[in-house]
Design a protein around this motif. Structure first.
Motif, short mmCIF file in Angstrom:
data_model
loop_
_atom_site.label_atom_id
_atom_site.label_comp_id
_atom_site.label_asym_id
_atom_site.label_seq_id
_atom_site.Cartn_x
_atom_site.Cartn_y
_atom_site.Cartn_z
N GLU A 190 -123.68 45.58 -69.76
CA GLU A 190 -124.90 45.90 -70.45
C GLU A 190 -125.05 47.09 -70.98
O GLU A 190 -124.59 48.22 -70.13
CB GLU A 190 -126.14 45.68 -69.90
N THR A 200 -121.59 38.80 -75.30
CA THR A 200 -122.85 39.55 -75.14
C THR A 200 -123.53 39.35 -76.30
O THR A 200 -123.15 39.71 -77.41
CB THR A 200 -122.66 41.01 -74.45
N TYR A 204 -127.18 40.90 -78.36
CA TYR A 204 -128.22 41.87 -78.35
C TYR A 204 -129.00 41.37 -79.49
O TYR A 204 -128.68 40.80 -80.50
CB TYR A 204 -127.78 43.47 -78.68
N GLN A 240 -132.24 43.22 -82.11
CA GLN A 240 -132.65 44.50 -82.73
C GLN A 240 -133.86 44.23 -83.62
O GLN A 240 -133.76 43.44 -84.59
CB GLN A 240 -131.64 44.95 -83.34
N PRO A 246 -130.42 48.36 -80.32
CA PRO A 246 -130.59 46.94 -79.90
C PRO A 246 -130.60 46.75 -78.26
O PRO A 246 -130.55 47.77 -77.69
CB PRO A 246 -128.76 46.62 -79.95
N ARG A 247 -131.25 45.75 -78.10
CA ARG A 247 -131.67 45.35 -76.66
C ARG A 247 -130.98 44.00 -76.09
O ARG A 247 -130.74 43.18 -76.83
CB ARG A 247 -133.14 45.11 -76.73
N PHE A 248 -130.27 44.33 -74.84
CA PHE A 248 -129.51 43.12 -74.20
C PHE A 248 -130.41 41.99 -74.04
O PHE A 248 -131.64 42.13 -73.65
CB PHE A 248 -128.89 43.68 -72.88
N GLN A 265 -125.55 37.61 -71.38
CA GLN A 265 -123.79 37.68 -71.31
C GLN A 265 -123.62 36.73 -70.51
O GLN A 265 -124.00 36.18 -69.52
CB GLN A 265 -123.81 39.07 -70.59
N TYR A 324 -129.81 39.73 -84.59
CA TYR A 324 -129.21 39.10 -83.35
C TYR A 324 -127.66 39.52 -83.65
O TYR A 324 -127.05 38.90 -84.48
CB TYR A 324 -129.35 37.72 -82.95
#
Lengths: 115, 112
Positions: free
Chosen positions: A103, B34, B36, B38, B44-46, B49, B86
């Motif tokens: 991550e 993965t 993310y 935004q 961006p934010r996880f 995954q 995304y």
């Protein structure tokens, strides 16, 4: 919480100036990254670093250099800024050393305008 | 290189389930997928995954078929606050400088 901070949210520079963008992370992460983000192009990797003093080129390294003298700090340098480097610059870090699937934690971004 | 392709935009209404598919035909054995999220003026934010089959967390589910050439992000019962871009990301190991590839992103617009 992991925190990635960038030195400026907004920056205006003139063509030919040397520009430093600073990024600091507080979670002892090995990996650090610099991206730029442009409309319609998504995020593109400029450089990344997997250890102090180590760096690898990303997809678009031309016109940029980086420095990582301390584990928590990763600097992006524009030796001679040009108008086509006007963009949003995003710094990120991740906790493991070059392993797929990590991550990434992003900073808030620096919007750079080169006049 | 495992580049990704995803729709440019999607529209939805509050309360609906949204599925965003990402194509990554050249994914390598060691690659992960993965996603993310935004929001404007933010990094961006996880979200989630996975490597294969299905992964679920409190935010979303990720479905990956056996051939791993595509993946689907599923957002259950979206709200207005899910309006964002995304990104689908394929991450690999051991390929210096080429393993971090973002798709161009899907702009999701949620209406009431």
């Amino acid at each position: 919480d992991v925190k990635v901070t960038q030195s400026s949210r907004y920056l205006v520079k003139r063509t030919g100036e040397k520009v430093f963008l600073e990024c600091v992370q507080d979670m002892d992460h090995e990996n650090m990254f610099w991206y730029r983000q442009d409309p319609g192009l998504g995020l593109r990797l400029i450089y990344f670093s997997y250890d102090v003093k180590m760096k690898e080129k990303g997809d678009i390294p031309e016109g940029y250099s980086v420095s990582r003298e301390k584990k928590e700090r990763f600097s992006l340098i524009l030796e001679s800024a040009s108008t086509n480097q006007t963009s949003m610059y995003l710094c990120a870090s991740s906790p493991r050393s070059w392993a797929g699937g990590d991550e990434q934690f992003f900073g808030p971004g620096t919007r750079l305008t080169v006049l | 290189l495992a580049k990704t392709t995803q729709p440019i935009s999607m529209d939805s209404y509050e309360g609906q389930e949204v599925n965003i598919t990402c194509s990554h035909n050249n994914i390598a054995t060691n690659d992960y997928i993965t996603w993310y999220q935004q929001f404007p003026s933010q990094g961006p934010r996880f979200i989630i995954q996975g490597y294969k089959t299905k992964v679920t967390n409190e935010v979303a589910s990720l479905f990956i078929p056996a051939d791993r050439k595509s993946s689907t992000l599923s957002l259950p019962r979206v709200s207005l606050s899910d309006t964002a871009v995304y990104y689908c990301l394929v991450t690999g190991s051991g390929q210096a400088g080429t393993a971090l590839i973002f798709g161009k992103g899907t702009t999701l617009s949620v209406s009431s």
